[in-house]
Design an enzyme around this catalytic site. Structure first.
Site, PDB file in Angstrom:
ATOM      1  N   ALA A  73       0.852  -1.194   0.000  1.00 47.06           N
ATOM      2  CA  ALA A  73       0.000   0.000   0.000  1.00 47.06           C
ATOM      3  C   ALA A  73       0.888   1.244   0.000  1.00 47.06           C
ATOM      4  O   ALA A  73       2.084   1.155   0.273  1.00 47.06           O
ATOM      5  CB  ALA A  73      -0.890  -0.006   1.234  1.00 47.06           C
ATOM      6  N   GLN A  75       1.402   3.674   2.034  1.00 48.56           N
ATOM      7  CA  GLN A  75       2.187   3.847   3.261  1.00 48.56           C
ATOM      8  C   GLN A  75       2.742   2.504   3.749  1.00 48.56           C
ATOM      9  O   GLN A  75       2.697   2.193   4.945  1.00 48.56           O
ATOM     10  CB  GLN A  75       1.337   4.516   4.348  1.00 48.56           C
ATOM     11  CG  GLN A  75       1.197   6.015   4.180  1.00 48.56           C
ATOM     12  CD  GLN A  75       2.515   6.761   4.376  1.00 48.56           C
ATOM     13  OE1 GLN A  75       3.434   6.294   5.042  1.00 48.56           O
ATOM     14  NE2 GLN A  75       2.605   7.946   3.791  1.00 48.56           N
ATOM     15  N   SER A  76       3.258   1.698   2.839  1.00 45.30           N
ATOM     16  CA  SER A  76       3.769   0.375   3.204  1.00 45.30           C
ATOM     17  C   SER A  76       5.052   0.457   4.023  1.00 45.30           C
ATOM     18  O   SER A  76       6.058   1.010   3.564  1.00 45.30           O
ATOM     19  CB  SER A  76       4.035  -0.419   1.923  1.00 45.30           C
ATOM     20  OG  SER A  76       4.756  -1.596   2.215  1.00 45.30           O
ATOM     21  N   ASN A  77       5.016  -0.127   5.203  1.00 46.57           N
ATOM     22  CA  ASN A  77       6.233  -0.243   6.012  1.00 46.57           C
ATOM     23  C   ASN A  77       7.173  -1.284   5.414  1.00 46.57           C
ATOM     24  O   ASN A  77       8.390  -1.183   5.535  1.00 46.57           O
ATOM     25  CB  ASN A  77       5.885  -0.669   7.443  1.00 46.57           C
ATOM     26  CG  ASN A  77       4.929   0.300   8.100  1.00 46.57           C
ATOM     27  OD1 ASN A  77       5.259   1.462   8.279  1.00 46.57           O
ATOM     28  ND2 ASN A  77       3.736  -0.169   8.446  1.00 46.57           N
ATOM     29  N   ALA A  79       7.581  -1.895   2.202  1.00 42.07           N
ATOM     30  CA  ALA A  79       8.302  -1.281   1.082  1.00 42.07           C
ATOM     31  C   ALA A  79       9.488  -0.460   1.605  1.00 42.07           C
ATOM     32  O   ALA A  79      10.605  -0.561   1.085  1.00 42.07           O
ATOM     33  CB  ALA A  79       7.355  -0.398   0.270  1.00 42.07           C
TER      34      ALA A  79
END
Ligand SMILES: *Cc1c(COP(=O)(O)O)cnc(C)c1O
Length: 341
Positions: A73, A75-77, A79
């Site tokens: 997503a 705001q992917s942590n 990523a």
């Protein structure tokens, strides 16, 4: 269970601390609540994906990859931690970001994890919500391969049997910490999403016969789907570890009553939980995962789901960087107090 049989890049700061949260426990008037600080794994502000990436990135290096591609997503942590890990290894990172919330908030779209993705030198492209993102990623990977790159793809959340090894190992780590101090753990609670954390933990706990129930608090899928995802991944992870059959279907329990409107949309209970942890314990949660996990923990405690003498361990999976993508969800816009006369 001997995880050293698998290639691994040792980079996380382990073991993470296991600490009591006495002010929170007192405020809730229930069991003693402990926190396992996987928000402090040491990589670009930390988080649970670092444990998975130790095994995934080792596999990438073993296969001679010069580039990793992953997805998540906006705001992917996951990523962000993948971008940081790739930077540390000197390989390229490309990310597909899925717009799961439809938010137009500039902070959501550019601050927090997105800012750090670019700071770590990753490249990124966007996708609308609702696509099969792992399939999208494979298409992109093929175009890079056609151009001569050696690409290793990492599924969303790093959730496959290789990534889940990180949490099978974390289960052993947590139980040995408890054994070293005589702490009797009655239950572990954590936020569950792409399923790798819960799948790895349940396999690890069962493989060492810890006899500790595990409760995942869902952040996206309905209960049957969430439990099925975790169970299927747990079966594959147990197989990989050489202990097939250790996990039974009933070992996998998710409570999905705290999702609210949907993935990445904070609920009032989630925002309240974030404030409680911040103000009672000085600990930062996040609005997508750990805040909803904590909202479940707090609500269930208030409803008397856990006995007063129990020790509950809340696994803090990280994510606080996402707070900066969600400042609009908190109303701290009032005037700053005037200086006293
Ligand atoms: C990814 C993530 C989770 C969920 O872990 P899964 O292994 O995807 O189930 C929980 N908390 C945070 C902060 C995360 O980034």
């Amino acid at each position: 269970m001997h995880v050293s049989r698998f290639p691994r890049v040792h980079l996380a700061h382990l073991p993470t601390a296991l600490e009591p949260m006495d002010r929170l426990s007192e405020a809730l008037g229930g069991p003693r609540i402990w926190i396992k600080r996987d928000d402090c794994t040491g990589l670009s502000t930390g988080g649970n994906k670092t444990r998975k990436l130790e095994f995934l990135m080792a596999e990438a290096l073993e296969q001679g990859a010069d580039m990793v591609i992953t997805q998540g997503a906006t705001q992917s942590n996951h990523a962000r931690q993948t971008a940081a890990f790739a930077a540390r290894l000197g390989i390229d990172c490309h990310i597909l970001l899925e717009d799961r919330t439809g938010s137009n908030d500039p902070n959501y779209n550019h601050n927090g994890n997105v800012f750090l993705d670019f700071l770590h030198g990753a490249t990124a492209e966007k996708r609308p919500g609702g696509l099969d993102m792992n399939a999208e990623m494979e298409v992109v990977a093929e175009t890079f391969r056609a151009a001569g790159r050696k690409v290793y793809t990492i599924p969303g959340g790093g959730s496959n049997p290789t990534g889940a090894l990180g949490y099978a190992n974390a289960a052993m780590e947590l139980v040995s910490q408890a054994n070293a101090t005589g702490l009797l753990i009655d239950r572990i609670v954590h936020a569950t999403g792409s399923a790798g954390t819960q799948a790895g933990l349940v396999v690890g706990l069962k493989a060492i016969n810890a006899n500790i129930p595990l409760l995942g608090i869902g952040v996206r899928a309905p209960k049957p789907k969430q439990e099925e995802n975790v169970y299927n991944l747990a079966l594959a992870t147990a197989e990989k570890l050489g202990c097939p059959g250790v996990v039974q279907r009933e070992d996998v329990v998710a409570n999905t009553d705290y999702v609210g409107e949907g993935y990445g949309i904070p609920t009032k209970e989630c925002l309240d939980a974030i404030e409680m942890f911040a103000r009672l314990e000085g600990i930062l949660l996040d609005p997508v995962y750990s805040g909803k996990g904590a909202a479940g923990l707090i609500d269930l405690t208030r409803k008397g789901a856990f006995a007063g003498e129990e020790n509950i361990v809340f696994l803090h999976t990280g994510g606080s960087v996402a707070l900066f993508g969600y400042t609009a969800a908190f109303d701290y816009s009032g005037p700053v107090m005037e200086a006293a006369e």
